[in-house]
Design a protein around this motif. Structure first.
Motif, PDB file in Angstrom:
ATOM      1  N   SER A 125       1.110  -1.048   0.108  1.00 43.42           N
ATOM      2  CA  SER A 125      -0.224   0.028   0.268  1.00 43.42           C
ATOM      3  C   SER A 125       0.527   1.288  -0.137  1.00 43.42           C
ATOM      4  O   SER A 125       2.287   1.229   0.537  1.00 43.42           O
ATOM      5  CB  SER A 125      -1.034   0.132   0.986  1.00 43.42           C
ATOM      6  OG  SER A 125      -0.199  -0.128   2.306  1.00 43.42           O
ATOM      7  N   GLY A 126      -0.021   2.106  -0.319  1.00 43.47           N
ATOM      8  CA  GLY A 126       0.996   3.701  -0.469  1.00 43.47           C
ATOM      9  C   GLY A 126       2.033   3.869  -2.006  1.00 43.47           C
ATOM     10  O   GLY A 126       3.026   4.951  -2.061  1.00 43.47           O
ATOM     11  N   VAL A 127       2.336   3.126  -2.501  1.00 48.64           N
ATOM     12  CA  VAL A 127       3.467   2.585  -4.453  1.00 48.64           C
ATOM     13  C   VAL A 127       2.639   3.275  -5.099  1.00 48.64           C
ATOM     14  O   VAL A 127       1.063   3.877  -5.308  1.00 48.64           O
ATOM     15  CB  VAL A 127       3.252   1.660  -4.043  1.00 48.64           C
ATOM     16  CG1 VAL A 127       4.170   1.633  -5.496  1.00 48.64           C
ATOM     17  CG2 VAL A 127       4.179   0.831  -2.821  1.00 48.64           C
ATOM     18  N   SER A 128       3.032   4.497  -5.279  1.00 50.67           N
ATOM     19  CA  SER A 128       2.216   4.686  -6.660  1.00 50.67           C
ATOM     20  C   SER A 128       3.357   4.870  -7.954  1.00 50.67           C
ATOM     21  O   SER A 128       4.589   4.983  -7.882  1.00 50.67           O
ATOM     22  CB  SER A 128       2.585   6.562  -6.660  1.00 50.67           C
ATOM     23  OG  SER A 128       1.371   6.818  -5.353  1.00 50.67           O
ATOM     24  N   VAL A 129       1.826   5.054  -8.953  1.00 51.10           N
ATOM     25  CA  VAL A 129       3.115   5.110 -10.377  1.00 51.10           C
ATOM     26  C   VAL A 129       3.163   5.788 -11.224  1.00 51.10           C
ATOM     27  O   VAL A 129       1.997   5.646 -11.934  1.00 51.10           O
ATOM     28  CB  VAL A 129       3.613   3.679 -10.933  1.00 51.10           C
ATOM     29  CG1 VAL A 129       3.973   3.377 -12.669  1.00 51.10           C
ATOM     30  CG2 VAL A 129       3.771   1.944 -10.072  1.00 51.10           C
TER      31      VAL A 129
ATOM     32  N   ASN B 243      -4.675  -4.918  -3.860  1.00 51.25           N
ATOM     33  CA  ASN B 243      -5.498  -6.158  -4.016  1.00 51.25           C
ATOM     34  C   ASN B 243      -5.148  -6.553  -5.488  1.00 51.25           C
ATOM     35  O   ASN B 243      -4.800  -7.827  -5.474  1.00 51.25           O
ATOM     36  CB  ASN B 243      -6.238  -5.930  -3.916  1.00 51.25           C
ATOM     37  CG  ASN B 243      -6.748  -5.446  -2.170  1.00 51.25           C
ATOM     38  OD1 ASN B 243      -6.606  -6.109  -1.538  1.00 51.25           O
ATOM     39  ND2 ASN B 243      -7.691  -4.642  -2.377  1.00 51.25           N
ATOM     40  N   THR B 244      -5.226  -5.550  -6.908  1.00 46.63           N
ATOM     41  CA  THR B 244      -5.420  -6.108  -8.064  1.00 46.63           C
ATOM     42  C   THR B 244      -3.905  -5.792  -9.082  1.00 46.63           C
ATOM     43  O   THR B 244      -3.306  -6.210  -9.490  1.00 46.63           O
ATOM     44  CB  THR B 244      -5.420  -5.405  -8.432  1.00 46.63           C
ATOM     45  OG1 THR B 244      -5.522  -3.946  -8.678  1.00 46.63           O
ATOM     46  CG2 THR B 244      -7.174  -5.340  -8.520  1.00 46.63           C
ATOM     47  N   GLN B 245      -3.329  -4.278  -7.476  1.00 47.11           N
ATOM     48  CA  GLN B 245      -1.436  -4.796  -8.311  1.00 47.11           C
ATOM     49  C   GLN B 245      -1.658  -3.742  -9.364  1.00 47.11           C
ATOM     50  O   GLN B 245      -0.402  -3.948 -10.426  1.00 47.11           O
ATOM     51  CB  GLN B 245      -0.620  -5.929  -8.531  1.00 47.11           C
ATOM     52  CG  GLN B 245      -0.413  -6.878  -7.200  1.00 47.11           C
ATOM     53  CD  GLN B 245       0.621  -5.759  -6.622  1.00 47.11           C
ATOM     54  OE1 GLN B 245       1.846  -5.670  -6.559  1.00 47.11           O
ATOM     55  NE2 GLN B 245       0.002  -5.848  -4.839  1.00 47.11           N
ATOM     56  N   LEU B 246      -2.820  -3.364  -9.744  1.00 51.70           N
ATOM     57  CA  LEU B 246      -2.707  -2.243 -10.594  1.00 51.70           C
ATOM     58  C   LEU B 246      -3.361  -1.306 -10.592  1.00 51.70           C
ATOM     59  O   LEU B 246      -3.726  -1.111  -9.390  1.00 51.70           O
ATOM     60  CB  LEU B 246      -3.257  -3.173 -11.576  1.00 51.70           C
ATOM     61  CG  LEU B 246      -3.839  -4.221 -12.584  1.00 51.70           C
ATOM     62  CD1 LEU B 246      -4.952  -4.510 -13.239  1.00 51.70           C
ATOM     63  CD2 LEU B 246      -3.076  -4.176 -13.150  1.00 51.70           C
ATOM     64  N   PRO B 247      -2.734   0.465 -10.993  1.00 45.92           N
ATOM     65  CA  PRO B 247      -3.009   1.662 -10.852  1.00 45.92           C
ATOM     66  C   PRO B 247      -4.917   0.971 -10.593  1.00 45.92           C
ATOM     67  O   PRO B 247      -5.531   1.092 -11.973  1.00 45.92           O
ATOM     68  CB  PRO B 247      -2.516   2.182 -12.239  1.00 45.92           C
ATOM     69  CG  PRO B 247      -2.032   1.642 -12.149  1.00 45.92           C
ATOM     70  CD  PRO B 247      -2.414   0.043 -12.759  1.00 45.92           C
ATOM     71  N   PHE B 248      -5.173   2.334  -9.846  1.00 43.16           N
ATOM     72  CA  PHE B 248      -6.274   2.347  -9.553  1.00 43.16           C
ATOM     73  C   PHE B 248      -7.111   3.512 -10.758  1.00 43.16           C
ATOM     74  O   PHE B 248      -6.590   3.998 -11.243  1.00 43.16           O
ATOM     75  CB  PHE B 248      -7.028   3.223  -8.283  1.00 43.16           C
ATOM     76  CG  PHE B 248      -6.693   2.881  -6.804  1.00 43.16           C
ATOM     77  CD1 PHE B 248      -7.952   1.980  -6.433  1.00 43.16           C
ATOM     78  CD2 PHE B 248      -5.327   3.046  -6.149  1.00 43.16           C
ATOM     79  CE1 PHE B 248      -7.709   1.564  -4.771  1.00 43.16           C
ATOM     80  CE2 PHE B 248      -5.392   2.388  -5.119  1.00 43.16           C
ATOM     81  CZ  PHE B 248      -6.123   1.527  -4.455  1.00 43.16           C
TER      82      PHE B 248
ATOM     83  N   ALA C  23      -2.053   5.967  -7.898  1.00 44.41           N
ATOM     84  CA  ALA C  23      -1.436   4.840  -6.428  1.00 44.41           C
ATOM     85  C   ALA C  23      -1.976   3.690  -7.555  1.00 44.41           C
ATOM     86  O   ALA C  23      -2.884   3.624  -8.212  1.00 44.41           O
ATOM     87  CB  ALA C  23      -3.262   5.465  -5.289  1.00 44.41           C
ATOM     88  N   ILE C  24      -0.999   2.587  -6.804  1.00 44.20           N
ATOM     89  CA  ILE C  24      -1.622   1.781  -6.900  1.00 44.20           C
ATOM     90  C   ILE C  24      -2.145   0.485  -6.484  1.00 44.20           C
ATOM     91  O   ILE C  24      -1.973   0.337  -5.080  1.00 44.20           O
ATOM     92  CB  ILE C  24      -0.417   0.431  -6.764  1.00 44.20           C
ATOM     93  CG1 ILE C  24       1.290   1.084  -8.579  1.00 44.20           C
ATOM     94  CG2 ILE C  24      -0.191  -0.932  -7.238  1.00 44.20           C
ATOM     95  CD1 ILE C  24       0.671   0.813  -9.371  1.00 44.20           C
ATOM     96  N   ASP C  25      -2.997  -0.045  -6.529  1.00 46.90           N
ATOM     97  CA  ASP C  25      -4.357  -1.135  -6.230  1.00 46.90           C
ATOM     98  C   ASP C  25      -3.331  -2.302  -5.496  1.00 46.90           C
ATOM     99  O   ASP C  25      -3.261  -3.519  -5.846  1.00 46.90           O
ATOM    100  CB  ASP C  25      -5.837  -1.292  -6.453  1.00 46.90           C
ATOM    101  CG  ASP C  25      -6.531  -1.789  -5.532  1.00 46.90           C
ATOM    102  OD1 ASP C  25      -6.158  -2.487  -4.082  1.00 46.90           O
ATOM    103  OD2 ASP C  25      -7.347  -2.055  -6.429  1.00 46.90           O
TER     104      ASP C  25
END
Length: 230
Positions: free
Chosen positions: A167-171, A179-184, A175-177
């Motif tokens: 949690s808290g990672v952005s690309v 749960n899905t390991q994808l950007p929101f 921000a990256i979800d």
């Protein structure tokens, strides 16, 4: 008598078979199963390539190793270390180093222990050894997912399925979800998911199609390097 005619015929057949294997391979990827025809074609293909190497071995011994024991079962030398190679050459190819150092050097330099790029020969040998008395080694289907996030300015970031974000990672500002390991969901970046699919030979862990193609390329090179000497 030189076996060049047979070797060149087998090389041509392998080229034709490879085209068929590539087509069957694509069909099997789509159906997610390995067809019986593909298994048989691969088995015959590798058997023919192995025959080429063994024909070369017989030509070398016939021409340069008059003291070889004709009762020995002769195979093209493929060994895992220098000592094992030296023992095999001394036993099956006596006097080769003295009678033709060029051929000796070619055989030694293509051994898997000499260069990392020769590792294909280890895989090739393992596959053929396991196929000599049994059915084709089973193939397994593998999938590798690659995710690419592209920004509006054209820059991009990619990562494979082995990367996990907390949690808290952005690309690229999104921000990256976790749960899905994808950007929101957003309207800032474009997310592309590509799934690479392949088959591997069991216990070898390399692409089956890569090994099939690489083996023909390398065995053709070995023949071209040796044919002027035999």
């Amino acid at each position: 008598m030189s076996r060049k005619t047979d070797i060149e015929a087998l090389l041509k057949r392998a080229e034709t078979t490879l085209q068929k294997i590539s087509s069957e391979y694509d069909n099997s990827l789509h159906s997610k199963t390995v067809s019986a025809d593909l298994r048989i074609d691969i088995k015959d293909y590798f058997s023919n390539l192995r025959s080429i190497l063994d024909y070369l071995a017989h030509d070398i011994v016939d021409k340069y190793c008059p003291n070889a024991n004709p009762k020995n079962r002769l195979y093209f030398p493929i060994r895992a270390d220098q000592n094992a190679f030296t023992i095999e050459i001394t036993k099956s190819y006596p006097d080769l180093i003295g009678n033709n150092k060029t051929v000796y050097d070619i055989l030694e330099n293509l051994q898997p222990f000499k260069k990392d790029e020769n590792k294909w020969l280890t895989f090739f040998n393992k596959l053929n050894n396991e196929n000599k008395h049994e059915r084709l080694v089973a193939q397994t289907r593998t999938e590798t997912k690659n995710i690419t996030v592209t920004g509006q300015g054209g820059g991009s970031v990619s990562w494979g399925s082995g990367v996990t974000f907390g949690s808290g990672v952005s690309v690229m500002g999104v921000a990256i979800d976790p749960n899905t390991q994808l950007p929101f969901p957003n309207n800032i970046v474009k997310t592309e998911i590509v799934t690479w699919v392949d088959f591997q030979f069991e216990d070898i862990n390399v692409s089956a199609l890569w090994l099939t193609k690489e083996s023909l390329i390398q065995i053709t090179k070995i023949y071209n390097d040796l044919k002027s000497e035999i």
